[in-house]
Design an enzyme around this catalytic site. Sequence first.
Site, PDB file in Angstrom:
ATOM      1  N   GLY A   1      82.605  66.969  15.964  1.00 42.05           N
ATOM      2  CA  GLY A   1      82.253  67.884  14.881  1.00 42.05           C
ATOM      3  C   GLY A   1      83.463  68.208  14.018  1.00 42.05           C
ATOM      4  O   GLY A   1      83.359  68.335  12.792  1.00 42.05           O
TER       5      GLY A   1
ATOM      6  N   CYS B   1      88.852  79.391  21.168  1.00 43.52           N
ATOM      7  CA  CYS B   1      89.992  78.702  20.573  1.00 43.52           C
ATOM      8  C   CYS B   1      91.247  79.537  20.631  1.00 43.52           C
ATOM      9  O   CYS B   1      92.343  79.034  20.476  1.00 43.52           O
ATOM     10  CB  CYS B   1      89.670  78.308  19.150  1.00 43.52           C
ATOM     11  SG  CYS B   1      88.210  77.278  19.098  1.00 43.52           S
TER      12      CYS B   1
ATOM     13  N   GLN C   1      76.751  74.900  15.899  1.00 38.14           N
ATOM     14  CA  GLN C   1      76.138  75.888  16.803  1.00 38.14           C
ATOM     15  C   GLN C   1      74.658  76.119  16.496  1.00 38.14           C
ATOM     16  O   GLN C   1      73.957  76.754  17.291  1.00 38.14           O
ATOM     17  CB  GLN C   1      76.872  77.232  16.721  1.00 38.14           C
ATOM     18  CG  GLN C   1      78.292  77.218  17.259  1.00 38.14           C
ATOM     19  CD  GLN C   1      78.367  77.090  18.772  1.00 38.14           C
ATOM     20  OE1 GLN C   1      77.400  77.348  19.500  1.00 38.14           O
ATOM     21  NE2 GLN C   1      79.515  76.678  19.265  1.00 38.14           N
TER      22      GLN C   1
ATOM     23  N   SER D   1      77.635  68.092  16.299  1.00 40.07           N
ATOM     24  CA  SER D   1      78.387  67.619  17.454  1.00 40.07           C
ATOM     25  C   SER D   1      77.442  67.435  18.632  1.00 40.07           C
ATOM     26  O   SER D   1      76.567  68.270  18.872  1.00 40.07           O
ATOM     27  CB  SER D   1      79.481  68.635  17.802  1.00 40.07           C
ATOM     28  OG  SER D   1      80.174  68.200  18.951  1.00 40.07           O
ATOM     29  N   ALA D   2      77.634  66.346  19.381  1.00 40.25           N
ATOM     30  CA  ALA D   2      76.716  66.031  20.482  1.00 40.25           C
ATOM     31  C   ALA D   2      76.893  66.958  21.688  1.00 40.25           C
ATOM     32  O   ALA D   2      75.921  67.335  22.332  1.00 40.25           O
ATOM     33  CB  ALA D   2      76.915  64.578  20.928  1.00 40.25           C
ATOM     34  N   HIS D   3      78.142  67.345  21.981  1.00 44.05           N
ATOM     35  CA  HIS D   3      78.371  68.036  23.259  1.00 44.05           C
ATOM     36  C   HIS D   3      77.913  69.491  23.266  1.00 44.05           C
ATOM     37  O   HIS D   3      77.971  70.147  24.306  1.00 44.05           O
ATOM     38  CB  HIS D   3      79.831  67.912  23.706  1.00 44.05           C
ATOM     39  CG  HIS D   3      80.821  68.772  23.005  1.00 44.05           C
ATOM     40  ND1 HIS D   3      81.293  69.940  23.532  1.00 44.05           N
ATOM     41  CD2 HIS D   3      81.454  68.621  21.815  1.00 44.05           C
ATOM     42  CE1 HIS D   3      82.183  70.479  22.704  1.00 44.05           C
ATOM     43  NE2 HIS D   3      82.280  69.699  21.641  1.00 44.05           N
TER      44      HIS D   3
ATOM     45  N   THR E   1      85.615  50.706  15.802  1.00 40.78           N
ATOM     46  CA  THR E   1      84.488  50.245  16.607  1.00 40.78           C
ATOM     47  C   THR E   1      83.752  51.443  17.189  1.00 40.78           C
ATOM     48  O   THR E   1      84.360  52.356  17.738  1.00 40.78           O
ATOM     49  CB  THR E   1      84.978  49.308  17.726  1.00 40.78           C
ATOM     50  OG1 THR E   1      85.639  48.212  17.101  1.00 40.78           O
ATOM     51  CG2 THR E   1      83.824  48.789  18.574  1.00 40.78           C
TER      52      THR E   1
ATOM     53  N   ASN F   1      80.235  80.618  16.030  1.00 31.79           N
ATOM     54  CA  ASN F   1      80.409  80.265  17.438  1.00 31.79           C
ATOM     55  C   ASN F   1      80.845  81.433  18.313  1.00 31.79           C
ATOM     56  O   ASN F   1      80.660  81.402  19.518  1.00 31.79           O
ATOM     57  CB  ASN F   1      81.404  79.106  17.579  1.00 31.79           C
ATOM     58  CG  ASN F   1      82.659  79.298  16.766  1.00 31.79           C
ATOM     59  OD1 ASN F   1      82.595  79.468  15.552  1.00 31.79           O
ATOM     60  ND2 ASN F   1      83.794  79.277  17.408  1.00 31.79           N
TER      61      ASN F   1
HETATM   62  C1  LIG Z   1      82.437  73.226  18.767  1.00 33.26           C
HETATM   63  C2  LIG Z   1      82.455  73.485  17.303  1.00 33.26           C
HETATM   64  C3  LIG Z   1      83.081  72.597  16.406  1.00 33.26           C
HETATM   65  C4  LIG Z   1      83.863  71.421  16.868  1.00 33.26           C
HETATM   66  O1  LIG Z   1      83.084  70.389  17.398  1.00 33.26           O
HETATM   67  P1  LIG Z   1      83.819  69.300  18.316  1.00 33.26           P
HETATM   68  O2  LIG Z   1      82.807  68.220  18.481  1.00 33.26           O
HETATM   69  O3  LIG Z   1      84.161  69.994  19.584  1.00 33.26           O
HETATM   70  O4  LIG Z   1      85.021  68.849  17.552  1.00 33.26           O
HETATM   71  C5  LIG Z   1      83.022  72.862  15.061  1.00 33.26           C
HETATM   72  N1  LIG Z   1      82.370  73.939  14.601  1.00 33.26           N
HETATM   73  C6  LIG Z   1      81.750  74.810  15.428  1.00 33.26           C
HETATM   74  C7  LIG Z   1      81.037  75.960  14.835  1.00 33.26           C
HETATM   75  C8  LIG Z   1      81.787  74.614  16.794  1.00 33.26           C
HETATM   76  O5  LIG Z   1      81.194  75.490  17.603  1.00 33.26           O
END
Ligand SMILES: *Cc1c(COP(=O)(O)O)cnc(C)c1O
Length: 391
Positions: free
Chosen positions: A71, A327, A179, A199-201, A237, A151
């Site tokens: 992300g 963070c 989020q 973001s996937a995670h 890649t 977040n």
């Molecule tokens: C976690 C987060 C990101 C960063 O995403 P990553 O895939 O961990 O780099 C960016 N913005 C928000 C609001 C997030 O919560």
Amino acid sequence: MKNVYMDYSATTPVKQEVAEAMIPYFTEIFGNPSTLYGPGLKAKEGLENARCQVAGLIGAEPREIFFTSCGTEADNWVLEGVADAFSKKGNHIITTKIEHHAILHTCQYLEKHGIEVTYLDVDSEGFVDPADFEAAIRSTTILASIMMVNNEIGTLQPIKELAAIAKAHGILFHTDAVQALGNFPIDVNDLGVDFISMSAHKIYGPKGVGALYKRAGIQIPSFVHGGAQERKKRAGTENTAGIVGFGKAAELAGKNLEEHHRHADSLRRMLWDRLSSEVPDVSLNGPADFTRRHPGNLNVSFSYVEGEAILLLLDSFGISVTTGSACSSGSLGTSHVLNAIDVPVTRANGAIRFTTGDFTTEEDIEYVVETVKKVIGRLRELSPVTGEEGW
Ligand SMILES: *Cc1c(COP(=O)(O)O)cnc(C)c1O
């Protein structure tokens, strides 16, 4: 010892179905998706299927989805890309004081390179006032970047209204929806946004994969230079297995959205009901109206104690939470978000973010409440600064 994970906004576990969808792409389907023989084409198929799944979750067309390494990369790319591509039109970007560091630090970098940035104030619950946004627009404004869901405190911004203002003034609109994804329905056309970071995670997919939605027709330069991957917009890649996992996670998030929202929200409400009635001197940070915040987010301040101390003691009981900001953990000093909503320092220092998610149970809430009561009681006994004095 019990283990209770209460930090779903920091990251989520990969769901079993997601892991299973990924595994073949490490082994049998290992071909390079850029090659033209069978194994490469098979990998390419997995990639394009994932693109459809991610596009489907936000009402976009597959060709508007560009996979990135996270992300953060999507955030960096859109800000730098628009600043570069639209430099003839202007050099002004509007954002807010409560963005993720992926946005704020990129803005600070751009400020060293001739870009002017307005950081909008937010109210005491973290909301941007659309009138403030409109008033900040200049003839040189090229982009607004306002996150959909915060977040730390969970605030859900009125993105549709803000994007409409941007559009009326001919300004591109980006939202960091990391989020929001999987927690609220997102339709890029209904919202009227030009770019979205994902973001996937954060949606039960793997770490190290993200995506930028870029509305068709808008041109920005590539961010990572090299090969012709991602239609020449993002070289390197592809992380095929990761992208396939992101696709599967997006598909599941779409199917489970309502159930997920209801589950996380009801446990979050249960946690707040109990903490607010059973722990003295506890206050809520962020929107009081829970329909206007992330369904799993509960950010609370325990007066007269240090967040770091709470975190460490809870960890010793197997409970994972974060202080005011993930963070800024490891560094003292209050979070920029709690500062922006004017949480007094006595309360900001004792801020803890709990986030519930798909695997949280009622027993988890029970255990967390009982443990928090114990931990806060013990810390306040030790603290020389309880009560009115000291602070
Ligand atoms: C976690 C987060 C990101 C960063 O995403 P990553 O895939 O961990 O780099 C960016 N913005 C928000 C609001 C997030 O919560």
